[in-house]
Motif scaffolding. Sequence first.
Motif, PDB file in Angstrom:
ATOM      1  N   ILE A  79      36.723  59.609  37.609  1.00  0.00           N
ATOM      2  CA  ILE A  79      37.299  58.965  36.428  1.00  0.00           C
ATOM      3  C   ILE A  79      37.264  57.457  36.619  1.00  0.00           C
ATOM      4  O   ILE A  79      37.970  56.910  37.467  1.00  0.00           O
ATOM      5  N   THR A  80      36.379  56.799  35.870  1.00  0.00           N
ATOM      6  CA  THR A  80      36.232  55.337  35.921  1.00  0.00           C
ATOM      7  C   THR A  80      36.136  54.893  37.378  1.00  0.00           C
ATOM      8  O   THR A  80      37.000  54.166  37.895  1.00  0.00           O
ATOM      9  N   ALA A  81      35.074  55.287  38.011  1.00  0.00           N
ATOM     10  CA  ALA A  81      34.957  55.159  39.471  1.00  0.00           C
ATOM     11  C   ALA A  81      34.483  53.790  39.954  1.00  0.00           C
ATOM     12  O   ALA A  81      34.832  53.374  41.058  1.00  0.00           O
ATOM     13  N   THR A  82      33.665  53.085  39.152  1.00  0.00           N
ATOM     14  CA  THR A  82      33.063  51.842  39.619  1.00  0.00           C
ATOM     15  C   THR A  82      33.083  50.782  38.514  1.00  0.00           C
ATOM     16  O   THR A  82      33.505  51.026  37.392  1.00  0.00           O
ATOM     17  N   ARG A  83      32.585  49.601  38.870  1.00  0.00           N
ATOM     18  CA  ARG A  83      32.520  48.509  37.898  1.00  0.00           C
ATOM     19  C   ARG A  83      31.604  48.858  36.722  1.00  0.00           C
ATOM     20  O   ARG A  83      31.796  48.369  35.609  1.00  0.00           O
ATOM     21  N   LYS A  84      30.624  49.707  36.953  1.00  0.00           N
ATOM     22  CA  LYS A  84      29.739  50.131  35.860  1.00  0.00           C
ATOM     23  C   LYS A  84      30.549  50.766  34.729  1.00  0.00           C
ATOM     24  O   LYS A  84      30.358  50.431  33.549  1.00  0.00           O
ATOM     25  N   GLU A  85      31.444  51.672  35.078  1.00  0.00           N
ATOM     26  CA  GLU A  85      32.276  52.325  34.064  1.00  0.00           C
ATOM     27  C   GLU A  85      33.267  51.331  33.440  1.00  0.00           C
ATOM     28  O   GLU A  85      33.532  51.380  32.235  1.00  0.00           O
ATOM     29  N   ILE A  86      33.799  50.443  34.268  1.00  0.00           N
ATOM     30  CA  ILE A  86      34.713  49.416  33.747  1.00  0.00           C
ATOM     31  C   ILE A  86      34.007  48.586  32.682  1.00  0.00           C
ATOM     32  O   ILE A  86      34.558  48.326  31.598  1.00  0.00           O
ATOM     33  N   ASP A  87      32.782  48.160  32.957  1.00  0.00           N
ATOM     34  CA  ASP A  87      32.042  47.341  31.989  1.00  0.00           C
ATOM     35  C   ASP A  87      31.809  48.099  30.684  1.00  0.00           C
ATOM     36  O   ASP A  87      31.899  47.508  29.589  1.00  0.00           O
ATOM     37  N   GLU A  88      31.500  49.381  30.785  1.00  0.00           N
ATOM     38  CA  GLU A  88      31.309  50.176  29.573  1.00  0.00           C
ATOM     39  C   GLU A  88      32.593  50.223  28.746  1.00  0.00           C
ATOM     40  O   GLU A  88      32.565  50.092  27.514  1.00  0.00           O
ATOM     41  N   LEU A  89      33.718  50.376  29.418  1.00  0.00           N
ATOM     42  CA  LEU A  89      34.993  50.455  28.709  1.00  0.00           C
ATOM     43  C   LEU A  89      35.410  49.103  28.139  1.00  0.00           C
ATOM     44  O   LEU A  89      35.962  49.031  27.034  1.00  0.00           O
ATOM     45  N   LEU A  90      35.125  48.035  28.871  1.00  0.00           N
ATOM     46  CA  LEU A  90      35.433  46.709  28.333  1.00  0.00           C
ATOM     47  C   LEU A  90      34.631  46.442  27.066  1.00  0.00           C
ATOM     48  O   LEU A  90      35.087  45.724  26.167  1.00  0.00           O
ATOM     49  N   GLY A  91      33.460  47.035  26.978  1.00  0.00           N
ATOM     50  CA  GLY A  91      32.645  46.876  25.781  1.00  0.00           C
ATOM     51  C   GLY A  91      32.995  47.822  24.656  1.00  0.00           C
ATOM     52  O   GLY A  91      32.451  47.709  23.550  1.00  0.00           O
ATOM     53  N   SER A  92      33.905  48.755  24.920  1.00  0.00           N
ATOM     54  CA  SER A  92      34.241  49.774  23.922  1.00  0.00           C
ATOM     55  C   SER A  92      35.364  49.363  22.979  1.00  0.00           C
ATOM     56  O   SER A  92      35.554  49.969  21.928  1.00  0.00           O
ATOM     57  N   ARG A 116      41.334  43.549  40.057  1.00  0.00           N
ATOM     58  CA  ARG A 116      41.138  42.102  39.941  1.00  0.00           C
ATOM     59  C   ARG A 116      40.058  41.780  38.915  1.00  0.00           C
ATOM     60  O   ARG A 116      40.184  40.813  38.147  1.00  0.00           O
ATOM     61  N   TYR A 117      39.020  42.602  38.881  1.00  0.00           N
ATOM     62  CA  TYR A 117      37.928  42.382  37.938  1.00  0.00           C
ATOM     63  C   TYR A 117      38.412  42.510  36.498  1.00  0.00           C
ATOM     64  O   TYR A 117      38.118  41.646  35.657  1.00  0.00           O
ATOM     65  N   VAL A 118      39.174  43.562  36.203  1.00  0.00           N
ATOM     66  CA  VAL A 118      39.685  43.740  34.845  1.00  0.00           C
ATOM     67  C   VAL A 118      40.636  42.618  34.479  1.00  0.00           C
ATOM     68  O   VAL A 118      40.572  42.050  33.370  1.00  0.00           O
ATOM     69  N   ARG A 119      41.536  42.264  35.370  1.00  0.00           N
ATOM     70  CA  ARG A 119      42.502  41.201  35.081  1.00  0.00           C
ATOM     71  C   ARG A 119      41.802  39.879  34.825  1.00  0.00           C
ATOM     72  O   ARG A 119      42.266  39.067  34.010  1.00  0.00           O
ATOM     73  N   SER A 120      40.662  39.666  35.489  1.00  0.00           N
ATOM     74  CA  SER A 120      39.911  38.425  35.303  1.00  0.00           C
ATOM     75  C   SER A 120      39.087  38.440  34.019  1.00  0.00           C
ATOM     76  O   SER A 120      39.085  37.476  33.248  1.00  0.00           O
ATOM     77  N   GLU A 121      38.384  39.540  33.768  1.00  0.00           N
ATOM     78  CA  GLU A 121      37.468  39.619  32.639  1.00  0.00           C
ATOM     79  C   GLU A 121      38.174  39.910  31.319  1.00  0.00           C
ATOM     80  O   GLU A 121      37.720  39.471  30.257  1.00  0.00           O
ATOM     81  N   ALA A 122      39.267  40.668  31.366  1.00  0.00           N
ATOM     82  CA  ALA A 122      39.961  41.076  30.130  1.00  0.00           C
ATOM     83  C   ALA A 122      41.465  41.183  30.394  1.00  0.00           C
ATOM     84  O   ALA A 122      42.017  42.277  30.492  1.00  0.00           O
ATOM     85  N   PRO A 123      42.129  40.039  30.541  1.00  0.00           N
ATOM     86  CA  PRO A 123      43.548  40.060  30.892  1.00  0.00           C
ATOM     87  C   PRO A 123      44.433  40.769  29.875  1.00  0.00           C
ATOM     88  O   PRO A 123      45.549  41.177  30.204  1.00  0.00           O
ATOM     89  N   GLY A 124      43.956  40.952  28.648  1.00  0.00           N
ATOM     90  CA  GLY A 124      44.746  41.650  27.642  1.00  0.00           C
ATOM     91  C   GLY A 124      44.619  43.158  27.699  1.00  0.00           C
ATOM     92  O   GLY A 124      45.346  43.870  26.994  1.00  0.00           O
ATOM     93  N   THR A 125      43.709  43.661  28.525  1.00  0.00           N
ATOM     94  CA  THR A 125      43.518  45.111  28.653  1.00  0.00           C
ATOM     95  C   THR A 125      44.479  45.668  29.685  1.00  0.00           C
ATOM     96  O   THR A 125      44.575  45.152  30.798  1.00  0.00           O
ATOM     97  N   GLU A 126      45.200  46.711  29.319  1.00  0.00           N
ATOM     98  CA  GLU A 126      46.145  47.316  30.244  1.00  0.00           C
ATOM     99  C   GLU A 126      45.452  48.357  31.117  1.00  0.00           C
ATOM    100  O   GLU A 126      44.354  48.831  30.790  1.00  0.00           O
TER     101      GLU A 126
END
Length: 231
Positions: A79-92, A116-126
């Motif tokens: 379930i959302t294992a790597t940055r690849k999946e994170i990037d897909e979700l940030l784009g969703s 840290r990556y999510v907090r940096s790239e999309a601080p509004g995403t929980e």
Amino acid sequence: MSNRNLKLPSDLIVSCQALEDEPLHSSFIMSKMALAAYEGGAKGIRANSKADIEAIRQEVTLPVIGIVKRDYDGSDVYITATRKEIDELLGSGCDVIAMDATFAARPAEPIEDLLRYVRSEAPGTELMADIATAEEAVRAEQLGFDYIGTTLHGYTADTEGRKIHHNDFAFLKEVIAAVQAPVIAEGNIETPAMLKRAFDLGAYAAVVGGAITRPRDITKKFVRELHGADL
């Protein structure tokens, strides 16, 4: 962490997912499933894949917990294992990203790096931690997750076969007592009475999936009761 200005309401969240081997596997169908959940009174949606989330957001304005399920060799984390999946979700456009926050070996980046990556790239995403044990819940809170979900209890090597509602939601009680972050009850909540009990015990929110959105599995339960086995 206080429940300040959280994107997810303290209410029912419906999981609208269908894997590739299921008859309802389709972003269009999942979008209509989400619409049906919304019309039934759900206050949030959990969905798998960028395509499904984008389709769902065309139908409803409810907050969406996004995940991407993907298997990796050498790791039980899917379930959302790597940055690849994170990037897909940030784009969703999803409001919350949920990820496996168990102690299982990850296929790539440490979980701390993903946060840290999510907090940096999309601080509004929980961020929601899918955990299987109280110890994992404590670590997830220390890492700064916004929500702790009981999602993976019963689905990891050391908790296989267990259910959060066993012995009057013993595991849910344990997690709620262990952390201050909002706890989301998820996993085998099969009836309205069980949902109500989870909230009575202090769950911030609850995710219900198969009992609402998987007609093949629901039908099997009726058939087993009638014939003693799936047809």
